[in-house]
Design a protein around this motif. Structure first.
Motif, PDB file in Angstrom:
ATOM      1  N   ILE A  39       0.872  -1.176   0.000  1.00  0.00           N
ATOM      2  CA  ILE A  39       0.000   0.000   0.000  1.00  0.00           C
ATOM      3  C   ILE A  39       0.907   1.224   0.000  1.00  0.00           C
ATOM      4  O   ILE A  39       1.785   1.360   0.865  1.00  0.00           O
ATOM      5  N   CYS A  40       0.711   2.125  -0.982  1.00  0.00           N
ATOM      6  CA  CYS A  40       1.557   3.322  -1.047  1.00  0.00           C
ATOM      7  C   CYS A  40       0.818   4.444  -1.773  1.00  0.00           C
ATOM      8  O   CYS A  40      -0.318   4.287  -2.229  1.00  0.00           O
ATOM      9  N   ASP A  41       1.500   5.567  -1.910  1.00  0.00           N
ATOM     10  CA  ASP A  41       0.923   6.771  -2.503  1.00  0.00           C
ATOM     11  C   ASP A  41       0.705   6.598  -4.014  1.00  0.00           C
ATOM     12  O   ASP A  41       1.492   5.941  -4.695  1.00  0.00           O
ATOM     13  N   SER A  42      -0.337   7.221  -4.526  1.00  0.00           N
ATOM     14  CA  SER A  42      -0.626   7.180  -5.962  1.00  0.00           C
ATOM     15  C   SER A  42      -0.225   8.466  -6.678  1.00  0.00           C
ATOM     16  O   SER A  42      -0.275   8.524  -7.916  1.00  0.00           O
ATOM     17  N   SER A  43       0.167   9.498  -5.933  1.00  0.00           N
ATOM     18  CA  SER A  43       0.439  10.802  -6.562  1.00  0.00           C
ATOM     19  C   SER A  43       1.915  11.031  -6.848  1.00  0.00           C
ATOM     20  O   SER A  43       2.285  12.034  -7.455  1.00  0.00           O
TER      21      SER A  43
END
Length: 376
Positions: A39-43
């Motif tokens: 799970i990590c950032d999409s931006s």
């Protein structure tokens, strides 16, 4: 060693050393039969990082889940935190392993919430530098370190990637209440195959994020000083991206290096290594940078700053190390181009690197602590 585990790695930005560490760990854990998710950032991240996700997709039985995560604390954190918690709850992890400051908060906070609902979740944290880079004398630093002390109460195990990182944690935050381990980053066997410089390779390579913390400005200044001192033209390739890239392009032009410094977008490290005959790592701060290990394993002569865990990689007192200062690095550049074989002899041996920084060594040590926490 035991049953197959459901392991979720949570971190913010899928770039740089943290992402590399998680990818290696996820692949090794999957090979052992564990079910792994991310799970990590999409931006953050771009096409290059998208390709890296594609390369490991088959090893992630629990999938790769990306959702917006802010770097700094702000109103958007409430929404981001709720989305992240919902994802974690759906994945039902046995192991929730947070990496970096934000990943560390999420893994310990949400792991604790899951425990309230009677889920048995092990909460583990790898700082990877992260919040430890802040100045303890500033208000921001004081708030962050106070939060780290609170979160330490909800930690089942801490992993440090260098002795330096562990010392800084103790100095700025205090002795950890949770058990902790020193587990160095690790490289795979294929990374110890030497890289041959391509025809027309530059004298020096910089590869990394284009931000002042990593020292691109120091690298450019040092190159200009070396040219002036030696009276010869030196060439360089700078590989990477970041918000400060325009400033470094302007610096190159201002110093009259425009015809000899080439900027390239992010690419695989070993591909970049072939672009030059030596590498400079001019960071102002680090924990345990992969790029140093990767370049040494590939056989590149190196100049690096003596910051963070970097000195733990080299023999004690190595002349290849310098302060993050342009004049010191320039002097070493001059020595390297004067006698490359002599500089190469200063590098750690392959056997020494494999014994201390192998990915198998790293994965086994971390898995051992996973089971110890679950069994305690």
């Amino acid at each position: 060693m035991g049953r197959n585990l459901r392991i979720v790695h949570c971190f913010r930005s899928p770039v740089g050393g943290i992402f590399r560490h998680v990818r290696d760990l996820a692949q090794a854990q999957s090979a052992e039969g564990h079910l792994v998710g991310i799970i990590c950032d999409s931006s953050t991240g771009g096409d290059y990082e998208d390709r890296l996700f594609e390369q490991i997709a088959d090893t992630l039985a629990l999938g790769a889940h990306r959702t917006p995560m802010q770097r700094h604390v702000g109103p958007g954190d409430v929404t981001a935190a709720y989305r992240t918690y919902s994802l974690i709850k759906q994945l039902q992890p046995d192991i929730l392993h947070g990496h970096g400051a934000k990943g560390g908060v999420y893994s310990r906070l949400f792991g604790s919430l899951l425990r309230v609902s009677r889920s048995r979740v092990a909460r583990l944290y790898s700082p990877h530098g992260g919040s430890l880079h802040y100045d303890a004398n500033t208000m921001t630093g004081k708030l962050i370190f106070a939060a780290e002390r609170v979160m330490d109460r909800f930690t089942d195990h801490l992993f440090f990637v260098s002795g330096y990182e562990e010392r800084v944690f103790r100095e700025k935050i205090g002795p950890p209440r949770a058990p902790s381990s020193l587990v160095y980053n690790g490289l795979g066997e294929a990374e110890f195959i030497p890289v041959t410089p391509e025809s027309g390779a530059a004298h020096f390579l910089y590869i990394g994020m284009m931000r002042d913390l990593k020292g691109p400005d120091i690298f450019i200044d040092a190159l200009a000083r070396s040219e002036k001192s030696t009276g010869r033209e030196l060439t360089a390739v700078m590989v990477g991206d970041g918000d400060d890239l325009p400033a470094y392009r302007e610096q190159v032009t201002r110093l009259g290096l425009g015809g000899r410094v080439t900027f390239r977008p992010p690419m695989p490290a070993r591909q970049a290594f072939a672009l030059a005959r030596a590498i400079v790592v001019p960071s102002r701060a680090e924990a345990m940078p992969y790029i140093v290990l990767e370049a040494l394993a590939a056989g590149l002569p190196m100049i690096a700053t003596s910051v963070g865990g970097i000195p733990e990689i080299f023999p004690a007192g190595s002349p290849a190390l310098a302060r993050p200062d342009a004049s010191e690095i320039a002097a070493r550049m001059e020595n390297l181009v004067a006698d490359p074989p002599a500089w190469q002899a200063l590098m750690p041996t392959t056997d020494a690197l494999k014994g201390k920084f192998g990915v198998d060594v790293m994965a086994r040590a971390i898995e051992r602590e996973y089971f110890r926490v679950l069994e305690s």
